[in-house]
Scaffold this motif. Sequence first.
Motif, PDB file in Angstrom:
ATOM      1  N   LEU A 253      -7.702  -4.401  -3.851  1.00 19.55           N
ATOM      2  CA  LEU A 253      -8.935  -4.169  -3.098  1.00 19.55           C
ATOM      3  C   LEU A 253      -8.935  -2.748  -2.564  1.00 19.55           C
ATOM      4  CD1 LEU A 253      -8.535  -4.288   0.276  1.00 19.55           C
ATOM      5  CD2 LEU A 253      -8.070  -6.650  -0.280  1.00 19.55           C
ATOM      6  N   THR A 254     -10.130  -2.203  -2.420  1.00 18.11           N
ATOM      7  CA  THR A 254     -10.326  -0.857  -1.895  1.00 18.11           C
ATOM      8  C   THR A 254     -10.701  -0.969  -0.427  1.00 18.11           C
ATOM      9  OG1 THR A 254     -11.021  -0.091  -4.070  1.00 18.11           O
ATOM     10  CG2 THR A 254     -11.635   1.284  -2.181  1.00 18.11           C
ATOM     11  N   LEU A 255      -9.958  -0.281   0.427  1.00 15.71           N
ATOM     12  CA  LEU A 255     -10.127  -0.407   1.878  1.00 15.71           C
ATOM     13  C   LEU A 255     -11.551  -0.116   2.335  1.00 15.71           C
ATOM     14  CD1 LEU A 255      -6.798   1.186   3.162  1.00 15.71           C
ATOM     15  CD2 LEU A 255      -7.403  -1.236   3.079  1.00 15.71           C
TER      16      LEU A 255
ATOM     17  N   GLU B  95      -2.673  -3.487  -2.928  1.00 14.34           N
ATOM     18  CA  GLU B  95      -2.334  -4.437  -3.983  1.00 14.34           C
ATOM     19  C   GLU B  95      -1.933  -5.763  -3.352  1.00 14.34           C
ATOM     20  OE1 GLU B  95       0.335  -3.003  -6.974  1.00 14.34           O
ATOM     21  OE2 GLU B  95      -0.519  -0.978  -6.886  1.00 14.34           O
ATOM     22  N   LEU B  96      -2.598  -6.831  -3.753  1.00 12.71           N
ATOM     23  CA  LEU B  96      -2.305  -8.171  -3.245  1.00 12.71           C
ATOM     24  C   LEU B  96      -1.333  -8.878  -4.175  1.00 12.71           C
ATOM     25  CD1 LEU B  96      -5.956  -9.257  -2.422  1.00 12.71           C
ATOM     26  CD2 LEU B  96      -4.243  -8.392  -0.825  1.00 12.71           C
TER      27      LEU B  96
ATOM     28  N   ILE C  75       4.542   0.563   1.519  1.00 16.73           N
ATOM     29  CA  ILE C  75       4.664  -0.271   2.717  1.00 16.73           C
ATOM     30  C   ILE C  75       4.304  -1.680   2.269  1.00 16.73           C
ATOM     31  CG2 ILE C  75       3.676  -0.837   4.970  1.00 16.73           C
ATOM     32  CD1 ILE C  75       3.149   2.156   5.339  1.00 16.73           C
ATOM     33  N   TYR C  76       5.196  -2.619   2.556  1.00 17.47           N
ATOM     34  CA  TYR C  76       4.980  -4.025   2.200  1.00 17.47           C
ATOM     35  C   TYR C  76       4.618  -4.817   3.457  1.00 17.47           C
ATOM     36  CZ  TYR C  76       7.111  -3.092  -2.327  1.00 17.47           C
ATOM     37  OH  TYR C  76       7.379  -2.598  -3.578  1.00 17.47           O
TER      38      TYR C  76
ATOM     39  N   ILE D 245       0.868  -1.177   0.000  1.00 13.58           N
ATOM     40  CA  ILE D 245       0.000   0.000   0.000  1.00 13.58           C
ATOM     41  C   ILE D 245       0.903   1.225   0.000  1.00 13.58           C
ATOM     42  CG2 ILE D 245      -0.222  -0.030   2.522  1.00 13.58           C
ATOM     43  CD1 ILE D 245      -3.093   1.093   2.128  1.00 13.58           C
ATOM     44  N   LYS D 246       0.488   2.253  -0.716  1.00  8.99           N
ATOM     45  CA  LYS D 246       1.295   3.460  -0.770  1.00  8.99           C
ATOM     46  C   LYS D 246       1.249   4.191   0.570  1.00  8.99           C
ATOM     47  CE  LYS D 246       1.370   4.407  -5.663  1.00  8.99           C
ATOM     48  NZ  LYS D 246       0.934   5.292  -6.752  1.00  8.99           N
ATOM     49  N   HIS D 247       2.396   4.719   0.957  1.00 10.13           N
ATOM     50  CA  HIS D 247       2.489   5.541   2.159  1.00 10.13           C
ATOM     51  C   HIS D 247       2.520   6.997   1.723  1.00 10.13           C
ATOM     52  CE1 HIS D 247       4.627   7.508   5.598  1.00 10.13           C
ATOM     53  NE2 HIS D 247       3.592   6.932   6.188  1.00 10.13           N
TER      54      HIS D 247
END
Length: 192
Positions: A163-165, A182-183, A50-51, A42-44
């Motif tokens: 997926l959208t949070l 992103e998965l 961030i992984y 996810i983008k920080h």
Amino acid sequence: MLKKTTLGLALSAAVLFSAGAARAAEYKIDKAGQHAFVQFKIKHLGYSWIYGTFKDFDGNFTFDPANPAADKVNVVINTNSIDTNHAERDKHLRSAEFLNVSKFPQATFVSTSVKKDGDELDITGDLTLNGVTKPITLEAKLLGEGKDPWGGYRAGFEAEGTLTLKDYNITTDLGPASSQVELQISLEGVRQ
């Protein structure tokens, strides 16, 4: 003559059915051998990634290269096993603001359809996360299949999806660049 014809048709049907059934096989995900990963990024703030990973999950799938539409995937993830390599962040992600692991200790994915699309498989299924079930499609690729050195047979895949949070009641505002996850999934299954 009618008896012979009927018997012949019955035997032919049995042979065709068993040949088709022989192609479809059940696989157990090899999590014990550390050959399976459920990861995400996810983008920080839009500046970096961030992984993370879920370290505890299990599942199985069926695989029939001749009939992908018959394939099934079932995965159960223990959400408490989230790991982003930062203990305080992981604690926050387990809280009610995000995954709410005390109330929803597991996430599940159950496939509803598998479609071949060129060299890829579109695996659509119901993802249940944070008490919400929504459909999601993963784009998967077969990495390989064959015998292993221990007398078993394996198949490996990688898959990606987004997926959208807010779709899963995760409404903490992380900014527009951080609204989607992103998965990245890589798994190896052992034929049962």
